[in-house]
Every structure is written in structure tokens, then in C-alpha cells.
Design an enzyme around this catalytic site. Sequence first.
Site, short mmCIF file in Angstrom:
data_model
loop_
_atom_site.label_atom_id
_atom_site.label_comp_id
_atom_site.label_asym_id
_atom_site.label_seq_id
_atom_site.Cartn_x
_atom_site.Cartn_y
_atom_site.Cartn_z
N LYS A 80 0.86 -1.19 0.00
CA LYS A 80 0.00 0.00 0.00
C LYS A 80 0.89 1.24 0.00
O LYS A 80 1.97 1.23 0.60
CB LYS A 80 -0.85 0.03 1.28
CG LYS A 80 -2.06 0.90 1.17
CD LYS A 80 -3.21 0.13 0.56
CE LYS A 80 -4.43 1.02 0.34
NZ LYS A 80 -5.57 0.25 -0.19
N GLY A 179 -26.33 1.72 0.84
CA GLY A 179 -25.45 2.46 -0.06
C GLY A 179 -25.76 2.15 -1.52
O GLY A 179 -25.58 1.01 -1.96
N GLY A 181 -24.27 3.51 -4.17
CA GLY A 181 -23.18 4.15 -4.91
C GLY A 181 -22.77 3.26 -6.07
O GLY A 181 -23.59 2.49 -6.60
N ASN A 182 -21.51 3.34 -6.46
CA ASN A 182 -21.05 2.58 -7.64
C ASN A 182 -21.31 1.09 -7.50
O ASN A 182 -21.85 0.46 -8.39
CB ASN A 182 -19.56 2.82 -7.86
CG ASN A 182 -19.32 4.24 -8.33
OD1 ASN A 182 -20.09 4.76 -9.13
ND2 ASN A 182 -18.29 4.87 -7.81
N VAL A 183 -20.91 0.49 -6.37
CA VAL A 183 -21.07 -0.95 -6.19
C VAL A 183 -22.53 -1.29 -5.86
O VAL A 183 -23.11 -2.20 -6.43
CB VAL A 183 -20.14 -1.50 -5.09
CG1 VAL A 183 -20.31 -3.01 -4.97
CG2 VAL A 183 -18.69 -1.16 -5.38
P1 NAI Z 1 -19.48 5.12 -3.51
O1 NAI Z 1 -18.88 6.30 -2.84
O2 NAI Z 1 -19.75 5.15 -4.97
O3 NAI Z 1 -20.87 4.74 -2.79
C1 NAI Z 1 -21.07 4.79 -1.43
C2 NAI Z 1 -22.53 5.23 -1.22
O4 NAI Z 1 -22.84 5.10 0.15
C3 NAI Z 1 -22.80 6.67 -1.62
O5 NAI Z 1 -23.92 6.71 -2.48
C4 NAI Z 1 -23.10 7.35 -0.28
O6 NAI Z 1 -24.05 8.41 -0.39
C5 NAI Z 1 -23.65 6.20 0.53
N1 NAI Z 1 -23.57 6.36 1.98
C6 NAI Z 1 -22.63 6.99 2.72
N2 NAI Z 1 -22.94 6.91 4.01
C7 NAI Z 1 -24.08 6.19 4.10
C8 NAI Z 1 -24.90 5.78 5.18
N3 NAI Z 1 -24.59 6.07 6.45
N4 NAI Z 1 -26.03 5.06 4.91
C9 NAI Z 1 -26.36 4.78 3.64
N5 NAI Z 1 -25.62 5.16 2.57
C10 NAI Z 1 -24.51 5.87 2.81
O7 NAI Z 1 -18.52 3.89 -3.14
P2 NAI Z 1 -18.43 2.47 -3.86
O8 NAI Z 1 -17.36 2.50 -4.87
O9 NAI Z 1 -19.79 2.03 -4.25
O10 NAI Z 1 -17.90 1.57 -2.67
C11 NAI Z 1 -18.76 1.17 -1.60
C12 NAI Z 1 -17.94 0.46 -0.53
O11 NAI Z 1 -17.31 -0.68 -1.11
C13 NAI Z 1 -16.81 1.30 0.07
O12 NAI Z 1 -16.65 0.92 1.41
C14 NAI Z 1 -15.60 0.86 -0.72
O13 NAI Z 1 -14.41 1.03 0.03
C15 NAI Z 1 -15.90 -0.60 -0.92
N6 NAI Z 1 -15.23 -1.20 -2.08
C16 NAI Z 1 -15.46 -0.72 -3.34
C17 NAI Z 1 -14.84 -1.29 -4.43
C18 NAI Z 1 -15.13 -0.80 -5.82
O14 NAI Z 1 -14.82 -1.54 -6.78
N7 NAI Z 1 -15.69 0.38 -6.00
C19 NAI Z 1 -13.91 -2.43 -4.28
C20 NAI Z 1 -13.79 -2.92 -2.92
C21 NAI Z 1 -14.42 -2.29 -1.87
#
Ligand code: NAI
Length: 357
Positions: A80, A179, A181-183
Site C-alpha cells: 500500500k 449504499g 453508490g457505484n457498487v
Molecule cells: P461510492 O462512494 O460510490 O458509494 C457509497 C454510497 O454510500 C454513496 O452513495 C453514499 O451516499 C452512501 N452512503 C454513505 N454513508 C451512508 C450511510 N450512512 N447510509 C447509507 N448510505 C450511505 O462507493 P463504492 O465504490 O460504491 O464503494 C462502496 C464500498 O465498497 C466502500 O466501502 C468501498 O471502500 C468498498 N469497495 C469498493 C470497491 C469498488 O470496486 N468500487 C472495491 C472494494 C471495496
Amino acid sequence: MTHVHDIGNEPPEQIHLIEDDKGAFTGAIVLHSTALGPAAGGCRLWHYPDREALTVDAIRLARGMSYKNALAGLPFGGGKAVLQHADGLDRAVLLARFAAAVERLGGSYVTAEDVGTTMRDMTTVSRGTRHVAGLQAVDGMAGGDPSPWTALGVLEAMRVAVRTRLGRELADVTVAVQGAGNVGRHLCRLLAAEDARLIVADADERRAQAIAAETGARVFPAAAIAEADAEVFAPCALGAVLDRVSIPRLRAAVVTGAANNQLATDQDGALLHARDILYAPDYVANAGGIINVAAEYLGETAGEVEGRVRAIATRMQAIFERAEHERLPTNIVADRMARQVIADAAGQKLSHLVQAA
Ligand code: NAI
């Protein structure tokens, strides 16, 4: 905050400090283990109170990458990079300095984007070193946005968890997704295609509503999503959502999601186990993203990524079987299996060296 004693008795192989042109500390690259191959792990840009806090966090994150890469079946060790976010930061200069440090390591560390860095930053880094992934995908090849792959791995892990704990298929359960978001969004689409019932919440309610309109999910208040009436809870937002307060309130029998570090502490894995809630260890379930990044670096195709991501199901199954057999929490079993994979690779490396001597 992580302290030096949290690193325990597993010291990293190497720590390289990064300095600016005046010799001031600006970050660190940690190679936790190279037993399985080059140490791979993203570059985080974050504000830390001091050098020790930054370095200790980098060591902890690098160890996490060793475990994750080992159980993803990748020919990579764990590493890292962490860069200090300071006021008046000159991003281009910092990234150039970082790229030079990565290049000096000659391929024993491979970087990619992480919290605080972007695909664009990695393009900047790629001007100073070849040892970077997370760039724009070329047609048919691995690379680009990792989120759909992460979601696919979570789906496969969830399928195994639901069969193991409930003896049911995804079409027969309700999944509460925290959540959108992207995932989370991709996961909702995949689950809808499996005919699972969906409940979704996001801190930004418009996001939850948008995916609900697309998939037929029910929107839930973000503050209460962990307590929704669903067989599966899928944390896809923040870390540390499973703790002494939230676990007793969970109504789900299965927890499988994408968020990193879902357990506030290791003991929370034991709390889930005691409540007979089957927890799919986060770093095994969410490895689809790193599998895609690794495949990009190795010049593999998207088809090869899919095979490796679907294999997450097999590993998850092995973890659940061993946890059942040994009556241990799944997070403890996953860590032990990861350490075993790394130890076996280190042993093989050593015996090759001895034979060659
Ligand atoms: P993102 O930032 O696109 O989505 C996260 C979502 O969670 C956002 O829409 C946000 O508004 C929402 N959020 C924040 N606090 C919240 C709460 N208290 N209650 C409900 N929703 C809430 O992030 P992404 O890329 O979707 O990643 C999600 C998680 O997965 C993160 O923890 C990330 O570290 C993990 N992750 C993501 C990977 C990826 O390929 N993008 C790979 C491995 C892990």
C-alpha cells in the site's frame, strides 16, 4: 486511529519513505509481503496528524492487501502507498515524486487508485512508472471501472452464504442494501435480475430512489437500514457498520456486502457468530475490484476476470465449511486461510532458493 501495537507480530517486509525535494516527509510505500508476487495495493491520499499515524495505517492496509490478494488467488503479494494530504498540496508534483519512488522499486510494488486518488491521478503516475494499474480499459481487456466486478463477486458470495445459512436461493430472500453508490447500484441490478426482493437506502435519498425506480426496490431510511426486515444485509457504504450496538439489532441471518472493514473490531465477528448470523468476510467478498486491477496489469482479458471473480464463490464456500467444522467465526477462518496461503508460498520460495544455492 491505529497504533503501532495494532501491527502485532506481523511486520512488513519493507517500508519506503517518500520525501519532497527539500527532504520533508510526504508519504510511505509499504511492502507487507511479496511471497506470492509483487506487492499490489492502491495509493491513498489522506490527511494524517503525523508521520507515525500515516505509516502505521499504511502497514495495516498493506497487510490487509496481502490477505485479500492471497484469498483472491492472485499472483500478487500485498502493499500500500499512503500520501500525506497537506494544505496547498501540489498534486502533480506529489504524484511525480510518488511515481519515481514506485519506479525505483523496480516492479516489486504495483500501485492503483484508492481513497483520495482517481483514475486520472494514475494516468499522471503512469508517466513516471510502468508499475501502475487502474487506467482506462482497452476494449475486451481487463481494466477500467472495477465496481461492476466488485458487485458480481459480492453477488456470488451472497448466493453461497444464502444457500449455506438458509438453504435458499436469492430469488427466495429479501436483501437490504446499504449504499446505492457505484457498487451498491450494480449489486441491486444483479439482484433484481435474480428476482431477489430489494430494500435500498442511501444517505443521499435521491440515489436510493433512482435505483429503486429501476429495480423495483423499496426505499428505506438510511439510519435504520441495518435493522430492516430482510434475510440479508449488504453493507455497501461505510466501514465499521457491524459493532456492539448494531449487531444485536440486525434482523438478517446473512451479512454479505462490498464495504471495506465492515467489522468495527475482530471481536464483532464473534458477536455475529454467537447470534448465528453468517458473515461473508468483506475482503473475500469484495475482491472483484482488485481482481480486475490485477488482470489489467497482467494484460489479461475481461473473460479471464469473470472466471476469477466467480471463483470467489468457491473460496467463500471453503471458508464457511471450515468455520462450521472448527466452530469459529468466519473472519478468523479467512485470516488464517490467507496467512496459510502466504506461508506456503514463502516456504516454496525458500526451498527454491535452497535448491539453487
Ligand atoms: P461510492 O462512494 O460510490 O458509494 C457509497 C454510497 O454510500 C454513496 O452513495 C453514499 O451516499 C452512501 N452512503 C454513505 N454513508 C451512508 C450511510 N450512512 N447510509 C447509507 N448510505 C450511505 O462507493 P463504492 O465504490 O460504491 O464503494 C462502496 C464500498 O465498497 C466502500 O466501502 C468501498 O471502500 C468498498 N469497495 C469498493 C470497491 C469498488 O470496486 N468500487 C472495491 C472494494 C471495496
